[in-house]
Design a protein around this motif. Structure first.
Motif, PDB file in Angstrom:
ATOM      1  N   ARG A 198     -15.601   7.205  13.422  1.00  0.00           N
ATOM      2  CA  ARG A 198     -14.463   6.412  13.860  1.00  0.00           C
ATOM      3  C   ARG A 198     -13.353   7.333  14.369  1.00  0.00           C
ATOM      4  O   ARG A 198     -13.224   8.461  13.903  1.00  0.00           O
ATOM      5  CB  ARG A 198     -13.941   5.551  12.704  1.00  0.00           C
ATOM      6  N   ALA A 237      -9.155   7.963  15.247  1.00  0.00           N
ATOM      7  CA  ALA A 237      -7.783   7.569  14.936  1.00  0.00           C
ATOM      8  C   ALA A 237      -6.867   8.699  15.382  1.00  0.00           C
ATOM      9  O   ALA A 237      -7.318   9.819  15.650  1.00  0.00           O
ATOM     10  CB  ALA A 237      -7.617   7.301  13.438  1.00  0.00           C
ATOM     11  N   ILE A 266       2.726   2.937  14.503  1.00  0.00           N
ATOM     12  CA  ILE A 266       1.274   3.070  14.624  1.00  0.00           C
ATOM     13  C   ILE A 266       0.793   2.487  15.955  1.00  0.00           C
ATOM     14  O   ILE A 266       0.055   3.126  16.708  1.00  0.00           O
ATOM     15  CB  ILE A 266       0.562   2.368  13.453  1.00  0.00           C
ATOM     16  N   GLU A 267       1.220   1.278  16.234  1.00  0.00           N
ATOM     17  CA  GLU A 267       0.738   0.582  17.430  1.00  0.00           C
ATOM     18  C   GLU A 267       1.192   1.258  18.722  1.00  0.00           C
ATOM     19  O   GLU A 267       0.506   1.161  19.741  1.00  0.00           O
ATOM     20  CB  GLU A 267       1.203  -0.871  17.396  1.00  0.00           C
ATOM     21  N   TYR A 289      -3.090   6.862  20.086  1.00  0.00           N
ATOM     22  CA  TYR A 289      -4.367   6.247  19.724  1.00  0.00           C
ATOM     23  C   TYR A 289      -4.197   4.802  19.281  1.00  0.00           C
ATOM     24  O   TYR A 289      -5.163   4.045  19.250  1.00  0.00           O
ATOM     25  CB  TYR A 289      -5.047   7.038  18.612  1.00  0.00           C
ATOM     26  N   GLY A 290      -2.994   4.427  18.875  1.00  0.00           N
ATOM     27  CA  GLY A 290      -2.756   3.075  18.393  1.00  0.00           C
ATOM     28  C   GLY A 290      -3.333   2.812  17.016  1.00  0.00           C
ATOM     29  O   GLY A 290      -3.458   1.654  16.601  1.00  0.00           O
ATOM     30  N   SER A 291      -3.669   3.888  16.292  1.00  0.00           N
ATOM     31  CA  SER A 291      -4.247   3.720  14.959  1.00  0.00           C
ATOM     32  C   SER A 291      -4.097   5.001  14.159  1.00  0.00           C
ATOM     33  O   SER A 291      -3.963   6.098  14.715  1.00  0.00           O
ATOM     34  CB  SER A 291      -5.726   3.357  15.047  1.00  0.00           C
ATOM     35  N   ILE A 293      -8.728   2.386   8.506  1.00  0.00           N
ATOM     36  CA  ILE A 293      -8.125   2.488   9.831  1.00  0.00           C
ATOM     37  C   ILE A 293      -7.058   1.402   9.946  1.00  0.00           C
ATOM     38  O   ILE A 293      -7.359   0.211   9.840  1.00  0.00           O
ATOM     39  CB  ILE A 293      -9.163   2.298  10.949  1.00  0.00           C
ATOM     40  N   ILE A 294      -5.830   1.818  10.147  1.00  0.00           N
ATOM     41  CA  ILE A 294      -4.720   0.870  10.291  1.00  0.00           C
ATOM     42  C   ILE A 294      -4.286   0.858  11.745  1.00  0.00           C
ATOM     43  O   ILE A 294      -3.895   1.889  12.300  1.00  0.00           O
ATOM     44  CB  ILE A 294      -3.540   1.243   9.374  1.00  0.00           C
ATOM     45  N   ASP A 295      -4.385  -0.317  12.368  1.00  0.00           N
ATOM     46  CA  ASP A 295      -4.017  -0.465  13.773  1.00  0.00           C
ATOM     47  C   ASP A 295      -3.243  -1.757  14.030  1.00  0.00           C
ATOM     48  O   ASP A 295      -3.030  -2.132  15.186  1.00  0.00           O
ATOM     49  CB  ASP A 295      -5.255  -0.417  14.670  1.00  0.00           C
ATOM     50  N   SER A 296      -2.843  -2.439  12.959  1.00  0.00           N
ATOM     51  CA  SER A 296      -2.130  -3.715  13.103  1.00  0.00           C
ATOM     52  C   SER A 296      -1.484  -4.068  11.779  1.00  0.00           C
ATOM     53  O   SER A 296      -1.736  -3.425  10.745  1.00  0.00           O
ATOM     54  CB  SER A 296      -3.115  -4.824  13.501  1.00  0.00           C
ATOM     55  N   THR A 316      -4.280  -5.007   9.194  1.00  0.00           N
ATOM     56  CA  THR A 316      -4.981  -3.910   8.523  1.00  0.00           C
ATOM     57  C   THR A 316      -4.031  -3.160   7.588  1.00  0.00           C
ATOM     58  O   THR A 316      -4.463  -2.657   6.547  1.00  0.00           O
ATOM     59  CB  THR A 316      -5.586  -2.944   9.555  1.00  0.00           C
TER      60      THR A 316
END
Length: 238
Positions: free
Chosen positions: A21, A23, A62-63, A67-69, A89-92, A95
């Motif tokens: 993955r 990030a 983060i957003e 990378y947005g994550s 993985i935090i992207d929102s 999450t």
């Protein structure tokens, strides 16, 4: 025969690479759970990190990152280390909320005195052994002491972490509300003996009232990759 083996290895390696993955940041939140932290304080710390991680300003950082994550794990340390919330993985906001929820359930599994050197090396292993690829890796170490009762020396562990290209930031916790400070020179000790690597800094938690806000400010800086003008930012009381 050799060609067949080569092709199998090539395909296996390609599949493994595809499973990794991505990030923008690998972040180990390494929180103090040693003998100076009682059960109530342990819950308070987890709640502080949960609140900070779901703060709209942290989620926005983060957003809006390249990378947005980010990839985050929460680990408590004492004479041993214990993973409270595994790599996420935090992207929102969703999450981030899932990660925050994971902090509330697990029982305490880290006990005993300080083993700071061991904690740093365990955090390094978690970064190296995960399935995540990121351009930056950070250990976010928090604690209210610089003592090291067991395990490898702090200096040797720190040097090994930094040699691996991992940055160590710190959050020294001063505790005036319970009538004591965790060492008169704790901030200077953390500056000299804990933090290191590209852009390393620390943010001081002056007490309970400002803990979550301190964590929030620190997360925004780490996620954005912005190095503060000074290595130490002291958060004011709320």
């Amino acid at each position: 025969m050799f060609l067949r083996i080569f092709l199998v290895l090539l395909l296996t390696g390609t599949a493994a690479a595809q499973e990794r993955r991505e990030a923008g940041l690998e972040l180990v939140l390494l929180a103090d759970a040693s003998g100076s932290i009682d059960a109530e304080e342990l819950v308070f710390q987890r709640q502080g990190y949960a609140s900070a991680m779901t703060d709209p300003r942290v989620v926005a950082a983060i957003e809006s990152s390249i990378y947005g994550s980010i990839a985050v794990t929460y680990v408590e340390w004492a004479s041993n280390t214990a993973v409270v919330a595994d790599w996420t993985i935090i992207d929102s906001l969703e999450t981030a909320q899932a990660f925050a929820k994971a902090l509330t359930g697990p029982p305490r599994q880290a006990y005993g005195g300080n083993a700071i050197g061991g904690a740093l090396l365990d955090a390094k292993k978690l970064i190296e052994a995960n399935d995540i690829r990121a351009p930056r890796a950070v250990i976010d170490f928090s604690g209210d002491s610089i003592r090291n009762f067991s395990g490898p020396p702090i200096a040797a562990a720190r040097a090994e972490v930094l040699a691996a290209g991992i940055t160590i930031n710190a959050l020294p916790i001063l505790r005036p509300e319970d009538g004591r400070r965790a060492g008169a020179n704790l901030e200077q000790e953390y500056a000299d003996r804990i933090i290191g690597g590209p852009g390393a800094f620390m943010v001081t938690a002056e007490g309970r009232a400002s803990f979550a806000e301190t964590v929030r400010r620190k997360l925004v800086l780490e996620i954005s990759g912005v190095t503060p003008a000074t290595y130490n930012i002291t958060a004011s009381h709320d």
